[in-house]
Enzyme design. Structure first.
Site, PDB file in Angstrom:
ATOM      1  CB  VAL A  77      -0.895  -0.020   1.268  1.00  0.00           C
ATOM      2  CG1 VAL A  77      -1.683   1.261   1.396  1.00  0.00           C
ATOM      3  CG2 VAL A  77      -1.825  -1.224   1.250  1.00  0.00           C
ATOM      4  CB  CYS A  78       1.081   4.220  -2.195  1.00  0.00           C
ATOM      5  SG  CYS A  78       1.795   5.876  -2.139  1.00  0.00           S
ATOM      6  CB  VAL A  79       3.741   5.330   2.855  1.00  0.00           C
ATOM      7  CG1 VAL A  79       4.760   6.074   1.998  1.00  0.00           C
ATOM      8  CG2 VAL A  79       3.649   5.964   4.234  1.00  0.00           C
ATOM      9  CB  ALA A  82      -1.725   4.543   3.079  1.00  0.00           C
TER      10      ALA A  82
END
Lengths: 130, 144
Positions: A77-79, A82
């Site tokens: 998941v892209c930080v 997110a």
């Protein structure tokens, strides 16, 4: 063939995550390799463990978590995406001073570099979402 | 003759094309696409950007977002040259269909290290058919 999967939409509103799941499952059954599944934009919402869909409906997050367990998939998941949308793991929650985290089992939070790396290392990147 | 041009990936780099088709505001895709481009710049790949459909609005000059409470991120496109992202392909037909001309676009430039750091335009206006050729020549296309 080595596939990279990119999911750009959240669960339920769009079919993107379902289609990506079906594709990933079918590719694995055919003996292909999945280098990584990367969740971006609203796609990060696939990684919350707090969704509670009706019991007679598919559970998209569970589907991914189980598939990841069975095939040792790397679900990232892209930080940055997110953080905007409130998807946090324990360390991100702590760092941001939040009282809870919600990342689902089998998912991990990391940077956009993981998407670029997926493009470099995969034979094909297949994107889902409109 | 085999050249690196004909063998993408032979030198360990791939051709990445970021396709921008949406207006800069209204959805987050343009902003988050730009974030990928900036992070991706650190990976030493062959990077290009394509702008067509409403994506051409992303690089129109004089953007003012005060009225909608959004951050105006358009100045970031002008910094792309510093990240060695120097190829921004803009589709001519997409401009024309929207009553725009190249003069309506921001001055986005880069300094060419192979030409005594001469300042050169990063924006390249191409036709729709040229755009299809550019896309066909890529290894990885990320369309947001």
């Amino acid at each position: 063939m080595k596939f990279g999967i990119l999911i750009n939409e959240g669960p339920y509103t769009h079919q993107a995550s379902d289609s990506a799941y079906q594709f990933t499952k079918a590719a694995l059954e055919k003996g292909h390799e999945i280098y990584r599944v990367f969740f971006y934009h609203d796609g990060v919402n696939n990684g919350t463990r707090l969704s509670v869909p009706p019991q007679d409906e598919r559970n998209i997050q569970n589907n991914w978590t189980e598939l990841a367990e069975q095939h040792d998939l790397d679900l990232v998941v892209c930080v940055a995406a997110a953080q905007r949308r409130g998807i946090l793991d324990e360390s991100e929650a702590k760092r941001a001073g939040k009282d809870a985290d919600n990342i689902a089992p089998g998912f991990r939070i990391s940077g956009l570099g993981q998407l670029i790396e997926t493009g470099i290392e995969s034979d094909r990147v297949v994107a889902f979402g409109d | 003759m085999t050249t690196q041009e004909e063998l993408p990936g032979a030198s360990g780099t791939k051709r990445f094309l970021y396709v921008n088709r949406r207006a800069p505001y209204g959805t987050i895709y343009a902003l988050e696409s730009l974030e990928v481009v900036l992070i991706g710049a650190a990976f030493d790949q062959d990077v290009s950007l394509a702008f067509f459909d409403d994506g051409v609005y992303q690089i129109v000059k004089g953007q003012d977002t005060k009225g909608i409470g959004m951050k105006n991120f358009s100045p970031t496109y002008r910094a792309l040259g510093d990240y060695e992202v120097t190829k921004l392909y803009v589709e001519k037909e997409a401009l024309e269909e929207r009553g725009l001309s190249p003069d309506d676009l921001m001055d986005i430039t880069y300094e060419d290290e192979d030409d005594d750091w001469a300042e050169k335009p990063s924006i390249r206006i191409v036709s729709r058919s040229e755009m299809t050729e550019i896309m066909a020549a890529q290894d990885v296309i990320l369309s947001f």
